[in-house]
Design an enzyme around this catalytic site. Structure first.
Site, mmCIF file in Angstrom:
data_model
loop_
_atom_site.group_PDB
_atom_site.id
_atom_site.type_symbol
_atom_site.label_atom_id
_atom_site.label_comp_id
_atom_site.label_asym_id
_atom_site.label_seq_id
_atom_site.Cartn_x
_atom_site.Cartn_y
_atom_site.Cartn_z
ATOM 1 N N TYR A 7 0.990 -1.207 -0.070
ATOM 2 C CA TYR A 7 -0.117 0.042 0.151
ATOM 3 C C TYR A 7 0.982 1.300 0.122
ATOM 4 O O TYR A 7 0.619 2.255 0.550
ATOM 5 C CB TYR A 7 -0.978 0.173 1.198
ATOM 6 C CG TYR A 7 -1.890 -1.070 1.406
ATOM 7 C CD1 TYR A 7 -2.817 -1.646 0.111
ATOM 8 C CD2 TYR A 7 -1.882 -1.926 2.528
ATOM 9 C CE1 TYR A 7 -3.528 -2.768 0.222
ATOM 10 C CE2 TYR A 7 -2.940 -3.055 2.563
ATOM 11 C CZ TYR A 7 -3.733 -3.351 1.579
ATOM 12 O OH TYR A 7 -4.386 -4.314 1.667
ATOM 13 N N ASP A 34 -17.424 -12.711 6.874
ATOM 14 C CA ASP A 34 -16.149 -12.505 6.547
ATOM 15 C C ASP A 34 -15.794 -11.933 7.821
ATOM 16 O O ASP A 34 -16.014 -10.511 8.131
ATOM 17 C CB ASP A 34 -15.651 -11.783 5.484
ATOM 18 C CG ASP A 34 -14.183 -11.182 5.452
ATOM 19 O OD1 ASP A 34 -13.339 -11.434 6.718
ATOM 20 O OD2 ASP A 34 -13.762 -10.651 4.741
ATOM 21 N N LYS A 58 -6.460 -13.272 11.217
ATOM 22 C CA LYS A 58 -5.983 -12.320 12.203
ATOM 23 C C LYS A 58 -5.969 -12.741 13.561
ATOM 24 O O LYS A 58 -4.895 -13.199 13.961
ATOM 25 C CB LYS A 58 -6.807 -11.051 11.901
ATOM 26 C CG LYS A 58 -6.530 -10.312 10.504
ATOM 27 C CD LYS A 58 -7.300 -8.809 10.804
ATOM 28 C CE LYS A 58 -7.500 -8.196 9.326
ATOM 29 N NZ LYS A 58 -5.977 -7.968 8.902
#
Length: 411
Positions: free
Chosen positions: A6, A223, A250
């Site tokens: 990013y 999700d 995560k």
């Protein structure tokens, strides 16, 4: 040379080099920083947790990894068994992978093949939300709706099989009325849309989605890569509304190792369980069920239960609401709080110029994006540490618009 995520490599700010980490703190050679974003929302127990370290060390003495193709091992078996009893409803079947994005791909593939196995070849469409983010692999980008991350897909043009709707019940009902016989799934980040701007919405939308999915025989996918393990103030949103497929990542390993799981209900699994080999799920990430990852995930879940992490999360939310109460500034569009997440959205992204360096100089690591500065702290954070994070967010507005002066000590 590292190709960083990013970032425009030509103009990027030099990354802060971390030489150690412990608890909620990251250490550079000369700074001690509270990690206010939990390494992209994953390090829920903090860094260098002795029990998590030991879980990996103990497994490493046996073996680090063996493939699940034709082989199996105890850590993967135990984790699957734990998830079967720990997750709500009959989300009994765990397909492991090595990242949240891949786990999303697996969920979407399962949804499509579920209907292909039934001969319903017209069900190629997917319903998703505006401002959604589900990862950076290709199908995950396809169902996402964030051009700041996924503008490369413009090369292909609009995908007619992906429908994005706003988080409005009228729009939801209209989409099902129009497309229901061609939909294979509706995929959502439940209650909290993360990278799309920390957008928060009401549970009633998900309850209506469940009703419509049941009526029209469409699979509902949650999700919860980002929202799971308490981040929304609920253990899982799936505890409140049961999906057909649940995706976790995560916090699954406490942020120690990349690992994820796509879990499915009995109904979904039965759609593949057949004498016909063509009905098998033909997918297999090399590092799925990694023994180190499964071992640390088991210990992470144990800590979450034993240390009553939901109480910690509720305390974080209470402190955050108290500290942010009545705080306003004309540059702020909205302040949003849910569970262990707080977001300040500004009108103009230029108003956050210099914010990361400002927080660094005041002993906090933050990573704002676009119009949003936010915190998703580790759950072990103390009240004093949390207040420092929140005050740093507020003082950015009360002290200076652009950070051009040396840091002053925060009280």
């Amino acid at each position: 040379m590292i190709w960083y995520p990013y970032e425009q490599m030509k103009t990027m700010h030099t990354p802060y080099k971390i030489i150690d980490a412990e608890g909620v703190y990251l250490y550079t050679e000369d700074k001690k920083l509270i990690d206010s974003v939990s390494s992209w929302w994953s390090v829920i127990h903090g860094y260098k947790h002795p029990e998590l370290n030991r879980a990996i060390e103990d497994q490493l003495k046996k073996f680090a990894h063996v493939m699940l193709g034709g082989l199996t091992h105890e850590p993967a078996q135990k984790l699957a068994a734990k998830l079967q009893t720990w997750l709500p409803g009959d989300l009994n079947y765990s397909f492991f992978s090595d990242s949240g994005s891949v786990a999303v791909e697996v969920g979407l593939k399962i949804a499509l093949q579920y209907y292909m196995n039934r001969g319903e070849i017209q069900r190629t469409m997917i319903l998703s939300l505006e401002h959604s983010y589900h990862g950076d692999t290709f199908k995950a980008m396809d169902v996402g709706d964030d051009e700041d991350y996924h503008f490369v897909l413009k090369a292909y043009g609009k995908n007619p099989d992906i429908i994005h709707i706003p988080v409005e019940i009228n729009a939801l009902e209209e989409a099902f009325e129009k497309y229901h016989d061609r939909l294979n799934c509706f995929i959502v980040e439940p209650l909290l849309q993360g990278a799309g701007g920390m957008r928060m919405y009401d549970l009633s939308f998900l309850r209506r989605a469940r009703e419509l999915c049941d009526r029209y025989d469409v699979l509902l996918i949650f999700d919860e890569v980002a929202t799971g393990f308490g981040r929304t103030g609920h253990r899982f949103v799936a505890d409140l509304v049961l999906p057909d497929i649940l995706i976790l990542g995560k916090g699954l390993t406490g942020g120690y190792i990349g690992h994820a799981v796509t879990t499915a209900t009995q109904k979904v699994f039965d759609g593949f369980y057949d004498d016909n080999p063509e009905h098998a799920l033909m997918h297999g990430p090399t590092f799925m069920g990694n023994a180190l990852a499964c071992s640390v995930a088991l210990k992470s879940i144990e800590l979450f239960e034993r240390e009553d992490y939901m109480s910690k999360i509720h305390r974080i939310e209470d402190i955050t609401r108290r500290e942010m109460q009545s705080f306003t500034d004309p540059r702020i569009k909205e302040i949003r709080i849910m569970g262990a997440c707080v977001c300040i959205e500004v009108h103009d992204p230029a108003e956050l110029q210099g914010y990361q360096q400002y927080t660094f100089d005041h002993g906090v690591f933050s990573r704002p994006f676009l119009n949003y500065l936010y915190a998703m702290v580790p759950y072990i954070i103390t009240e004093e540490e949390l207040i420092k994070v929140l005050h740093t967010m507020k003082y950015w507005f009360t002290e200076t618009l652009y950070y051009r002066v040396p840091a002053a000590p925060l009280p």
